[in-house]
Design an enzyme around this catalytic site. Structure first.
Site, PDB file in Angstrom:
ATOM      1  N   ASP A  36     -45.529  50.899 -13.149  1.00 16.87           N
ATOM      2  CA  ASP A  36     -46.375  51.604 -12.184  1.00 16.87           C
ATOM      3  C   ASP A  36     -46.922  50.706 -11.069  1.00 16.87           C
ATOM      4  OD1 ASP A  36     -47.925  50.208 -13.869  1.00 16.87           O
ATOM      5  OD2 ASP A  36     -49.252  51.860 -14.429  1.00 16.87           O
ATOM      6  N   HIS A 240     -30.264  31.540   5.538  1.00 10.68           N
ATOM      7  CA  HIS A 240     -31.287  32.428   4.977  1.00 10.68           C
ATOM      8  C   HIS A 240     -31.833  31.874   3.665  1.00 10.68           C
ATOM      9  CE1 HIS A 240     -29.717  36.078   7.464  1.00 10.68           C
ATOM     10  NE2 HIS A 240     -30.458  35.271   8.155  1.00 10.68           N
ATOM     11  N   ASP A 257     -39.064  28.596   9.055  1.00 11.21           N
ATOM     12  CA  ASP A 257     -38.880  29.811   9.857  1.00 11.21           C
ATOM     13  C   ASP A 257     -39.813  30.845   9.258  1.00 11.21           C
ATOM     14  OD1 ASP A 257     -38.079  32.153  11.096  1.00 11.21           O
ATOM     15  OD2 ASP A 257     -35.929  31.777  10.877  1.00 11.21           O
ATOM     16  N   ASP A 268     -41.911  35.527  15.054  1.00 10.73           N
ATOM     17  CA  ASP A 268     -40.749  34.910  14.407  1.00 10.73           C
ATOM     18  C   ASP A 268     -40.583  33.505  14.998  1.00 10.73           C
ATOM     19  OD1 ASP A 268     -38.331  34.337  13.217  1.00 10.73           O
ATOM     20  OD2 ASP A 268     -37.186  35.888  14.277  1.00 10.73           O
ATOM     21  N   HIS A 347     -24.785  31.100  14.673  1.00  7.81           N
ATOM     22  CA  HIS A 347     -25.495  32.366  14.912  1.00  7.81           C
ATOM     23  C   HIS A 347     -25.801  32.527  16.396  1.00  7.81           C
ATOM     24  CE1 HIS A 347     -29.429  30.319  15.259  1.00  7.81           C
ATOM     25  NE2 HIS A 347     -29.116  29.619  14.185  1.00  7.81           N
ATOM     26  N   HIS A 351     -32.531  37.756  19.308  1.00  5.37           N
ATOM     27  CA  HIS A 351     -32.535  39.164  18.892  1.00  5.37           C
ATOM     28  C   HIS A 351     -33.816  39.770  19.429  1.00  5.37           C
ATOM     29  CE1 HIS A 351     -35.457  38.107  15.712  1.00  5.37           C
ATOM     30  NE2 HIS A 351     -34.675  37.082  15.417  1.00  5.37           N
ATOM     31  N   HIS A 358     -36.030  41.984  13.381  1.00  2.00           N
ATOM     32  CA  HIS A 358     -34.807  42.230  14.144  1.00  2.00           C
ATOM     33  C   HIS A 358     -34.995  43.628  14.709  1.00  2.00           C
ATOM     34  CE1 HIS A 358     -32.424  39.098  11.586  1.00  2.00           C
ATOM     35  NE2 HIS A 358     -33.341  38.564  12.355  1.00  2.00           N
ATOM     36  N   GLU A 389     -33.637  31.020  19.793  1.00  2.00           N
ATOM     37  CA  GLU A 389     -33.593  30.214  18.578  1.00  2.00           C
ATOM     38  C   GLU A 389     -32.279  29.464  18.356  1.00  2.00           C
ATOM     39  OE1 GLU A 389     -33.377  32.616  14.912  1.00  2.00           O
ATOM     40  OE2 GLU A 389     -33.794  34.392  16.114  1.00  2.00           O
ATOM     41  N   TYR A 393     -26.498  22.868  12.523  1.00  2.00           N
ATOM     42  CA  TYR A 393     -26.481  22.775  11.050  1.00  2.00           C
ATOM     43  C   TYR A 393     -25.257  21.964  10.659  1.00  2.00           C
ATOM     44  CZ  TYR A 393     -29.327  26.757  12.334  1.00  2.00           C
ATOM     45  OH  TYR A 393     -30.246  27.565  12.961  1.00  2.00           O
ATOM     46  N   ARG A 410     -33.513  24.069  13.656  1.00  2.00           N
ATOM     47  CA  ARG A 410     -33.607  25.265  14.512  1.00  2.00           C
ATOM     48  C   ARG A 410     -34.969  25.222  15.187  1.00  2.00           C
ATOM     49  NH1 ARG A 410     -32.072  28.716  11.242  1.00  2.00           N
ATOM     50  NH2 ARG A 410     -33.958  29.637  10.361  1.00  2.00           N
ATOM     51  N   GLU A 412     -37.309  27.919  17.280  1.00  2.00           N
ATOM     52  CA  GLU A 412     -37.339  29.355  17.617  1.00  2.00           C
ATOM     53  C   GLU A 412     -38.678  29.751  18.215  1.00  2.00           C
ATOM     54  OE1 GLU A 412     -36.940  32.050  14.248  1.00  2.00           O
ATOM     55  OE2 GLU A 412     -36.380  33.696  15.596  1.00  2.00           O
TER      56      GLU A 412
HETATM   57  N1  GLY Z   1     -36.334  34.904  10.711  1.00  2.00           N
HETATM   58  C1  GLY Z   1     -35.209  35.644  10.988  1.00  2.00           C
HETATM   59  C2  GLY Z   1     -34.599  35.264  12.254  1.00  2.00           C
HETATM   60  O1  GLY Z   1     -34.914  34.232  12.787  1.00  2.00           O
HETATM   61  O2  GLY Z   1     -33.842  35.981  12.821  1.00  2.00           O
HETATM   62 MN    MN Z   2     -35.311  35.164  14.714  1.00  2.00          MN
HETATM   63 MN    MN Z   3     -36.773  33.263  12.497  1.00  2.00          MN
END
Ligand code: GLY
Ligand code: MN
Ligand code: MN
Length: 442
Positions: A36, A240, A257, A268, A347, A351, A358, A389, A393, A410, A412
């Site tokens: 529950d 991720h 991140d 983000d 990547h 976004h 996202h 971002e 890597y 990274r 961002e």
């Molecule tokens: N934290 C997810 C991204 O950077 O897209």
């Molecule tokens: Mn992002």
């Molecule tokens: Mn991010």
């Protein structure tokens, strides 16, 4: 509620332009975690955008014809016994007033009223194909109207995805949203600062994560906007990474991140910094490359530019830098054309950002001709918010210079497109190597 009234008015206008009809939007269900206990409740972004009603088991129904429009809420009834356990419920009467709706009814009445709501409406606007249970419920409603055909009523003949309309609205943020996103950016930046201060060799990724959460919550953020990534050393090469369990090692970098959600709006931010407070020569080399790529992308983020321009700008800098470091072979344009750089930068650079991390919104111009990849990228307009971002890597491998092995970086930030260029909402989080080192020394 003025903001939501204005948003509903814009939806009504667009429904009317499409010939009118009825829109139905459901709030998200509560989801059980075990027995529950439930996952923390998060309402549906589309529903909340239009009415800000925060309870589960609710639906917003908007009916529109050529001359009139009406917004009704269906929600849980008051229930003193349940409220003792679970807390306050508005109930239809208070909800109608508090959320400035034309009417409100118990949610239990929705199915019974559906037939008359849908009768003689030319079109039904809902989240097509989003949830099996919603599709099935709508199909039952339609069958109910069709069953009454002999009384003279007709069922909607067109289904339109209401999200496609609201996506376009959500893509350009209004003043209320921009204010929240600025505040979310400020809180998240403070959390990254706190994490830098707390970081030291021997501590664990989860200890640093706890600092982020502490800063989010103490500033009123309801939760992180997504699962925080706190990745030391080679873990940063897992895009991720979610374990956040390893011990931090002297000489490694730490990639974080993480961003908070504030009143439904995401931030983000990624920062990468040395666990011991001082970049090694190889770390600094790659870090400055990513920083230069980000600067080029930020420069390219301005009204009238295309969505892909910041990415292309970042890739040009990264590809040249990879060639200079001996990670890939030149010349630059050939490395971009062949995609050789993707081994170390796999990547996209941006976004949309908004209620969802996202966020919704098409990345290519909906009005322009072409299909799929031939359709032109979206033109950036003031009020759009996107992340910037770039990263690099470098997994250890025999054909990769050893000094770069296992370095993942990274950087961002969140950019609001303005009339002059862009405003970085996350600017309070330090990213110049000297600033980071000075902060960590202090
Ligand atoms: N934290 C997810 C991204 O950077 O897209
Ligand atoms: Mn992002
Ligand atoms: Mn991010």
């Amino acid at each position: 509620m003025q903001v939501q009234i204005a948003r509903r008015a814009r939806l009504i206008e667009r429904m009317r332009a499409a010939g009118g009809g009825i829109a139905v939007l459901f709030n998200a269900p509560e989801v059980a975690r075990n027995r529950d206990s439930h996952y923390p409740y998060r309402w549906d972004s589309y529903f909340y955008y239009l009415c800000a009603f925060p309870e589960p088991e609710a639906a917003l129904v908007i009916s529109v014809d050529a001359t009139s429009a009406r917004a009704e809420l269906y929600c849980r009834e008051k229930d003193e016994a349940r409220e003792i356990w679970d807390g306050f419920r508005f109930g239809p009467d208070a909800a109608r007033e508090a959320f400035a709706l034309d009417a409100a009814h118990p949610i239990g009445e929705l199915d019974a009223r559906a037939t008359s709501l849908l009768a003689d409406r030319p079109a039904l606007f809902y989240a097509l194909g989003a949830e099996d249970s919603i599709d099935a419920r709508i199909a039952r409603w339609l069958a109910g109207v069709r069953a009454q055909a002999r009384t003279g009523v007709s069922a909607p003949t067109r289904a339109i995805d209401v999200r496609a309309i609201v996506d376009e609205m959500r893509l350009v943020k209004d003043a209320h949203e921009i204010d929240l996103m600025r505040r979310a950016g400020t809180i998240s930046a403070a959390a990254h600062l706190r994490a830098m201060r707390a970081c030291a060799p021997g501590r664990h990724e989860y200890e640093v994560e706890a600092e982020l959460l502490h800063e989010f919550r103490r500033n009123g953020s309801q939760s992180p906007a997504y699962g925080s990534i706190v990745a030391g050393g080679r873990n940063a090469c897992v895009l991720h990474y979610r374990d956040n369990a390893a011990q931090l090692r002297d000489g490694d970098l730490l990639l974080i991140d993480a961003g908070c959600e504030l009143d439904g709006y995401a931030s983000d931010i990624t920062r990468t910094f040395p666990v011991n407070g001082a970049f090694s020569a190889a770390q600094r080399e790659l870090y400055e490359l990513v920083l230069a790529a980000q600067a080029a992308a930020i420069e390219a983020t301005q009204p009238g530019a295309r969505f892909i321009d910041p990415h292309d700008a970042a890739v040009r800098v990264l590809a040249q830098g990879m060639i200079d470091c001996g990670l890939i072979e030149g010349p630059r344009d050939a490395a971009i054309e062949s995609g050789a750089y993707k081994r170390f930068y796999m990547h996209r650079t941006s976004h949309w950002l908004g209620m969802d991390v996202h966020d919704c919104g098409e990345y290519r111009e909906p009005g322009e001709p072409g299909t799929g990849e031939s359709r032109p990228w979206r033109v950036l307009r003031p009020g759009m918010v996107l992340t910037i971002e770039p990263g690099i890597y470098v997994q250890a491998a025999d054909d990769v210079p050893e000094r770069y092995h296992d370095i993942g970086i990274r950087i961002e930030d969140d950019a609001l497109v303005t009339t002059a260029g862009c405003e970085i909402l996350s600017r309070d989080a330090p990213k110049a190597p000297g600033d980071i080192e000075a902060l960590m020394r202090g």
